[in-house]
Structures are given as structure tokens and as C-alpha cells.
Design an enzyme around this catalytic site. Structure first.
Site, PDB file in Angstrom:
ATOM      1  CB  CYS A 122     -30.639  19.589  19.461  1.00 31.78           C
ATOM      2  SG  CYS A 122     -31.138  18.687  21.231  1.00 31.78           S
ATOM      3  CG  ASN A 142     -35.657  20.066  22.985  1.00 31.59           C
ATOM      4  OD1 ASN A 142     -35.135  18.753  22.799  1.00 31.59           O
ATOM      5  ND2 ASN A 142     -35.421  20.972  23.431  1.00 31.59           N
ATOM      6  CG  HIS A 156     -33.830  20.584  17.412  1.00 32.67           C
ATOM      7  ND1 HIS A 156     -34.910  19.438  17.904  1.00 32.67           N
ATOM      8  CD2 HIS A 156     -33.316  21.401  18.561  1.00 32.67           C
ATOM      9  CE1 HIS A 156     -34.424  19.791  19.906  1.00 32.67           C
ATOM     10  NE2 HIS A 156     -33.811  20.435  20.439  1.00 32.67           N
TER      11      HIS A 156
END
Ligand code: UT7
Length: 335
Positions: free
Chosen positions: A123, A291, A260
Site C-alpha cells: 500500500c 482498499n 492511502h
């Protein structure tokens, strides 16, 4: 021989010239997710902020999504593929160990002969890529660099594991980094803490997966969500502040905060910890997108640009964090 060697010299500064994204066609609701896990739409929305996410179909491969996102970023940047000197692809869900998918993407884009490599920073991958590209443009190893964050996490998710089934999603986001007369990318603040690597990990190696007693078993991602959540809230606000300080930018000077898209509550907690003023626009793409790991920051920026929430020349703070545990943050000027 004591003969001196020359070092590379590139542009005085680098900046991001354009963003682009690709969102898979299929929208997956929480209702669909909870057919496989003991959960509810209310719990998922309250704990993560996710209302829907998108999953890729067989044609929406890592390569296809990347080419679509990068093509859009190049068009938005006004840069031709033959001006691209390097392609960096950040992904943990390209299921071939070799070759790097970046080489094939560069070829399909028309960036013939460009340097091309993949990075695995989960990420944090998009911000790692921007940090690398900034250095490459300024040292002259490439004039224009395409940075892609792309994931097909639905391939690696155990859809019966209630700690991860609702969270991970698919998509691609890209940026074109190129030369600039004024600073457009602040110093990257990055790092890792491998002592916590077990908190988000593929559960076994490919070798172990194929040699499991009773037959091969797919090596899914596992996450201990709560310790990651606490690490993200406490440690990442500190890293974000360091990136602001390194760029010489106060929270009052900031126009946008694009963390993020891990969890809406993490975003809210970071906004609070950083004491961001009300005028700072905050990315909340996770509600529709889930996500998407390395893709989440460029996808969130693209959505905010398209809705008119972000304007050219504005100042934004980006921060990525996740498996590793790896993290990276920088202040950027928006194209
Ligand atoms: O992108 C890379 C980085 N990743 C992240 O930053 C993700 C960070 N972590 C998170 O986003 C959150 O930890 C989650 C959204 C994954 C989980 O939220 P949480 O508030 O940390 O929940 P928890 O794991 O502490 O569980 C709270 C309760 C537990 O029940 P008890 O013990 O309080 O009775 C769990 O058993 O919620 C239960 N629970 C669920 N209930 C319904 C856990 N998962 C579920 C579920 N549905 N899917």
C-alpha cells in the site's frame, strides 16, 4: 585508474504532469460480501467506511488495467509514449514471479526500450514509485517516468475470511512524472518495520502452497487488522507531519490530503491527529472503491480531479502505508 567519472544530471526539479485511473466494471456490494462471511452491511460501513468495491473480471488483468490507467495519465500529461524513459509498476498481485509486468506494459504503451521494473511495497507502493521517479528525473536517468499502482487483490483474498473479505479490491492508478522549473515533489519520507511483517502477509510461500498435505492450497493474504489500524493511526500521522516539515509546508498551506484508502476511520483519525484545517479537502474514495492498495492514492486523486474538488497547482499531502510494514509520504503539487 583514478580517472574521474561523470554523474548524471537531469532536470532542476520534478513534478507530476498527469494522473489516470482504471476502475473495474463490476461493482460489488456489502450484501454480496456477507453471503460468504458472518457480518453485516452496517458493520462493514461503520468499521471501514466501505459501501461498495470493484472486482476485476478475467479480461481486466493487471496488464490491461495498468495500460488503461497509464494511457489516461499520459493523455492528461500531454506526453507521448516515446518520451517515456522508465515505467515503474507497484503491485503485489501480479501472479507471475518473472518477468516484471512493467516491461510488457511499457511495450504495450509504446514506450519502446524504456527501463521497466516492478516494486513490491504494497500500500506504500505508489508513494515509493513517486519517490523513485522524482530522483530519476532529477539525476537524468529518465526524462519522463510512468508510475503505476495496480492490484487484483480479489485474486489473493480468502472470500470466507471475515477479517479481509470486505476490505480488499481491484483497480489501477497511474501518474506521469517529468521535469519542472519549480519544485513539484517534496522530499520523500519513507521507511519500513519488518519486525511487524507478519501483520499483513501472504499466508504461505508458493512452494508451501503447492506442497500442502491434502492438495495444493491457494496462498491468501492474512491481516491482523487491529494492530495495523493502531500503527497506521499513531505512527503514520507522525510520518505525514515529517513529510510536511521536509517540504516546508504547514497544514494551513495545504489544499488536499490524500492518504492511502485503507479505512475511513484511519483517514478520520489522521485528519484529527494532524489538526488539518477545515479548508483541506480529504480523499474518501474508499467508500466506493474499497482498499486497492498501491492503486488507491492515484485513483482517489483522479476522482477528486474529475469532480472538480482539486485544481491544478494546488498542494497535496500523499501517504501510503501497509504490508511490510512499509510507508512513504510526500507533498506534491497537483498537475
Ligand atoms: O491497506 C493496508 C493497511 N491495512 C489497513 O490499514 C487496515 C487496518 N485495519 C482495519 O481497517 C480494521 O482493523 C478492520 C476494518 C480490518 C477491522 O476493524 P476493527 O475495528 O479493528 O475490528 P476488530 O478486528 O478489532 O474487531 C472488532 C470486533 C470483534 O468482535 P468482538 O471481539 O469485539 O466481539 C471481531 O470479532 O468485530 C468483530 N469482527 C467482525 N464483525 C462483523 C471482525 N470482523 C468482522 C466482520 N463483521 N467482518
Amino acid at each position: 585508474m583514478s580517472v574521474p567519472i561523470k554523474s548524471g544530471t537531469g532536470a532542476a526539479y520534478a513534478r507530476i504532469l498527469g494522473f489516470g485511473g482504471y476502475r473495474p466494471a463490476r461493482v460489488v456490494t456489502n450484501e454480496e460480501i456477507i453471503q460468504n462471511i458472518d457480518s453485516s452491511d452496517e458493520w462493514i460501513q461503520a468499521r471501514s467506511g466501505i459501501v461498495t468495491r470493484r472486482w476485476a473480471n478475467a479480461e481486466e488483468t493487471v496488464q490491461a488495467m495498468s495500460v488503461a490507467a497509464a494511457g489516461k495519465a499520459l493523455a492528461n500529461a500531454g506526453i507521448q509514449a516515446d518520451q517515456v524513459g522508465a515505467v515503474i509498476v507497484s503491485t503485489v498481485s501480479h501472479l507471475y514471479q518473472t518477468p516484471a509486468i512493467a516491461t510488457v506494459i511499457a511495450d504495450e504503451l509504446g514506450a519502446k526500450g524504456a527501463a521497466a521494473f516492478d516494486i513490491s511495497a504494497a500500500c506504500a507502493g505508489f508513494c515509493y514509485g513517486v519517490g523513485l521517479a522524482d530522483g530519476m528525473v532529477r539525476t537524468g536517468s529518465a526524462e519522463h517516468v510512468v508510475v503505476i499502482g495496480v492490484e487484483r487483490l480479489s485474486d489473493l483474498t480468502d472470500h470466507h475470511d471475515r477479517s479481509t473479505a470486505f476490505i480488499f479490491a481491484d483497480g489501477a492508478g497511474a501518474a506521469v512524472v517529468g521535469p519542472s522549473d519549480t519544485p513539484g515533489i517534496g522530499p520523500v519520507v519513507w521507511g519500513s518495520d519488518g519486525s511487524q511483517a507478519r501483520l499483513i502477509t501472504q499466508q504461505e510461500s508458493w512452494h508451501q502452497a503447492f506442497h500442502t498435505e491434502g492438495g495444493a492450497q491457494w496462498p491468501h493474504l492474512r491481516m491482523e487488522g487491529n494492530p495495523v489500524f493502531r500503527w497506521a493511526v499513531w505512527e503514520m500521522a507522525r510520518v505525514a507531519q515529517q513529510a510536511l516539515d521536509a517540504a516546508g509546508v504547514s497544514t494551513d498551506d495545504l489544499d488536499a490530503f490524500i492518504p492511502h484508502q485503507a479505512n475511513m476511520r484511519i483517514t478520520d483519525a489522521m485528519v484529527k491527529a494532524l489538526k488539518l484545517p477545515a479548508h483541506v479537502r480529504v480523499a474518501r474514495d474508499i467508500a466506493q472503491q474499497g482498499n486497492t492498495s498501491a492503486a488507491s492514492i492515484p485513483l482517489a486523486i483522479e476522482r477528486m480531479q474529475e469532480s472538480g474538488e482539486l485544481k491544478s497547482g494546488e498542494t497535496a499531502l500523499i501517504i501510503g502505508f501497509g504490508a511490510g510494514l512499509a510507508y512513504a509520504a510526500q507533498v506534491i503539487k497537483l498537475p
